[in-house]
Design a protein around this motif. Structure first.
Motif, mmCIF file in Angstrom:
data_model
loop_
_atom_site.group_PDB
_atom_site.id
_atom_site.type_symbol
_atom_site.label_atom_id
_atom_site.label_comp_id
_atom_site.label_asym_id
_atom_site.label_seq_id
_atom_site.Cartn_x
_atom_site.Cartn_y
_atom_site.Cartn_z
ATOM 1 N N CYS A 173 0.801 -1.154 0.069
ATOM 2 C CA CYS A 173 0.074 -0.009 0.018
ATOM 3 C C CYS A 173 0.920 1.230 -0.033
ATOM 4 O O CYS A 173 1.401 1.515 0.811
ATOM 5 C CB CYS A 173 -0.976 0.107 1.204
ATOM 6 N N TYR A 182 -0.172 4.948 9.089
ATOM 7 C CA TYR A 182 -1.476 4.029 8.585
ATOM 8 C C TYR A 182 -1.473 2.715 9.130
ATOM 9 O O TYR A 182 -0.621 1.898 9.159
ATOM 10 C CB TYR A 182 -1.539 4.298 7.024
ATOM 11 N N PRO A 185 -4.332 -2.071 5.658
ATOM 12 C CA PRO A 185 -5.297 -3.013 5.003
ATOM 13 C C PRO A 185 -5.467 -4.265 5.692
ATOM 14 O O PRO A 185 -6.580 -4.600 6.185
ATOM 15 C CB PRO A 185 -5.046 -3.407 3.597
ATOM 16 N N CYS A 219 -7.064 5.595 3.505
ATOM 17 C CA CYS A 219 -7.122 4.687 2.305
ATOM 18 C C CYS A 219 -7.536 5.538 1.113
ATOM 19 O O CYS A 219 -8.761 6.305 1.116
ATOM 20 C CB CYS A 219 -8.313 3.429 2.522
ATOM 21 N N ARG A 220 -6.530 5.430 -0.141
ATOM 22 C CA ARG A 220 -7.355 6.228 -1.169
ATOM 23 C C ARG A 220 -7.508 5.401 -2.280
ATOM 24 O O ARG A 220 -7.429 5.519 -3.576
ATOM 25 C CB ARG A 220 -5.623 6.854 -1.671
ATOM 26 N N THR A 221 -8.002 4.104 -1.990
ATOM 27 C CA THR A 221 -8.866 3.027 -2.935
ATOM 28 C C THR A 221 -7.625 2.655 -4.173
ATOM 29 O O THR A 221 -8.135 2.648 -5.060
ATOM 30 C CB THR A 221 -10.049 3.766 -3.495
ATOM 31 N N THR A 222 -6.655 2.530 -3.686
ATOM 32 C CA THR A 222 -5.697 2.293 -4.554
ATOM 33 C C THR A 222 -5.722 0.717 -5.160
ATOM 34 O O THR A 222 -5.218 0.514 -6.199
ATOM 35 C CB THR A 222 -4.336 2.423 -4.029
ATOM 36 N N PHE A 223 -6.342 -0.087 -4.368
ATOM 37 C CA PHE A 223 -6.508 -1.546 -4.777
ATOM 38 C C PHE A 223 -5.106 -2.385 -4.920
ATOM 39 O O PHE A 223 -5.197 -3.652 -5.228
ATOM 40 C CB PHE A 223 -7.147 -1.668 -6.146
ATOM 41 N N ASN A 224 -3.965 -1.830 -4.286
ATOM 42 C CA ASN A 224 -2.870 -2.801 -4.579
ATOM 43 C C ASN A 224 -3.007 -3.945 -3.609
ATOM 44 O O ASN A 224 -2.482 -4.955 -3.765
ATOM 45 C CB ASN A 224 -1.441 -1.958 -3.977
ATOM 46 N N CYS A 225 -3.738 -3.693 -2.426
ATOM 47 C CA CYS A 225 -4.116 -4.463 -1.423
ATOM 48 C C CYS A 225 -4.631 -5.716 -2.041
ATOM 49 O O CYS A 225 -4.469 -7.111 -1.704
ATOM 50 C CB CYS A 225 -4.476 -4.012 -0.105
ATOM 51 N N THR A 236 -10.083 -3.963 -0.380
ATOM 52 C CA THR A 236 -10.359 -2.748 -0.901
ATOM 53 C C THR A 236 -12.003 -2.711 -0.296
ATOM 54 O O THR A 236 -12.594 -1.543 0.089
ATOM 55 C CB THR A 236 -10.318 -2.315 -2.035
ATOM 56 N N ILE A 239 -12.534 -2.599 3.274
ATOM 57 C CA ILE A 239 -12.132 -1.251 3.775
ATOM 58 C C ILE A 239 -13.249 -0.255 3.655
ATOM 59 O O ILE A 239 -13.748 0.425 4.441
ATOM 60 C CB ILE A 239 -10.731 -0.695 3.155
HETATM 61 FE FE1 F3S Z 1 -3.778 0.892 0.333
HETATM 62 FE FE2 F3S Z 1 -5.399 -0.714 -0.309
HETATM 63 FE FE3 F3S Z 1 -6.342 1.592 0.368
HETATM 64 S S1 F3S Z 1 -3.363 -0.254 -1.260
HETATM 65 S S2 F3S Z 1 -4.856 2.940 -0.325
HETATM 66 S S3 F3S Z 1 -5.374 0.355 1.488
HETATM 67 S S4 F3S Z 1 -7.217 0.359 -1.438
#
Ligand code: F3S
Ligand code: SF4
Ligand code: FES
Length: 251
Positions: A173, A182, A185, A219-225, A236, A239
């Motif tokens: 993340c 932070y 996730p 969380c910026r909704t990046t979806f890496n997790c 995600t 979250i």
């Molecule tokens: Fe990080 Fe997952 Fe949110 S990669 S920014 S916890 S969607």
């Protein structure tokens, strides 16, 4: 003398072997502050896993190579590492699936302090997990039988029960990479597992913990997790559900 049948089987098995190069990030603070990349060429069946390759290197070539592993079957969560630039469990990654024609890079997961080679300090990760109270909290009289739950209520948090605490999500993340403050996730997934459990009575408390400046709103909704999770958990989405529960106070 070996039987002809055995000879043929052995010949077939050996014919499948390839020579693969593993490019491993090395760090040994007892010797030097420098990080180096070291290449190891091994002959191996491409249907073997990256963990088998690491064992082969450690047992046959360099006994100082350091990494964590335990179950070797995707259950204990101890061998998450960055393989060809992506977080994966070494014991669940087949060599043939990661383009062994090129050097295969192996490095520690990001965002946590490297202690030696592929081993990182997991303490901040586990502290965030402990902080969300990852256990069932109930009030009142002790039950005289098990606490019952409907199939629908059990389904509500089924996905997040699958977490094996491997840290592949948190260490992929970008928000966690930035400052490590932070919750990450994995901690939120484990809070979700209890917040949405109809038998639990500490959902409000956990939501307040995650309402913190270092909680779910980071969380910026990046979806890496979600992409990184070896258990296929929709991280995600979990979250997002916790965020929604914080706004509506319905869970
Ligand atoms: Fe990080 Fe997952 Fe949110 S990669 S920014 S916890 S969607
Ligand atoms: Fe590992 Fe998935 Fe749990 Fe994250 S949510 S710690 S990636 S099992
Ligand atoms: Fe246990 Fe890989 S060694 S999950």
């Amino acid at each position: 003398m070996a039987t002809p049948v055995m000879d043929k089987a052995q010949a077939t098995a050996t014919a499948d072997y390839i020579t693969a190069t593993f490019r491993i990030r090395r760090f040994n603070p007892e010797e030097s502050d420098a990080v180096i990349w070291e290449d190891f060429q091994i002959t191996i069946d491409p249907k073997e896993r990256v963990l088998d390759a690491l064992h082969k290197i450690k047992w046959d070539t360099d006994g100082t190579l350091t990494f964590r592993r335990s179950c070797a079957h995707g259950i204990c969560g101890s061998d998450a590492m960055r393989i060809n630039g992506r977080n994966r469990l070494a014991c669940k990654t087949l060599i043939k699936d990661i383009n062994p024609d090129k050097p295969i890079t192996v490095e520690p997961i990001k965002g946590l302090t490297v202690l030696k080679d592929l081993v990182v300090d997991m303490e901040p990760f586990f502290q965030a997990f402990r902080d969300v109270m990852p256990f069932l909290v109930t009030e009142g009289n002790e039950p005289t039988r098990e606490r019952l739950q409907s199939a629908e209520d059990r389904e509500r948090f089924d996905d997040t029960t699958k977490c094996i605490l491997c840290a592949a999500c948190t260490s992929s993340c970008p928000v966690f990479w930035n400052d490590g403050q932070y919750f990450g996730p994995a901690a939120i997934v484990n809070a979700h597992r209890f917040i949405f459990d109809s038998r639990d009575e500490a959902g409000e408390q956990r939501l307040e913990i995650l309402n913190d400046k270092d909680g779910v709103w980071r969380c910026r909704t990046t979806f890496n997790c979600t992409d990184a999770c070896p258990r296929g958990i929709e991280v995600t989405k979990a979250i997002q559900e916790v965020k929604r529960a914080l706004i509506t106070r319905r869970f």
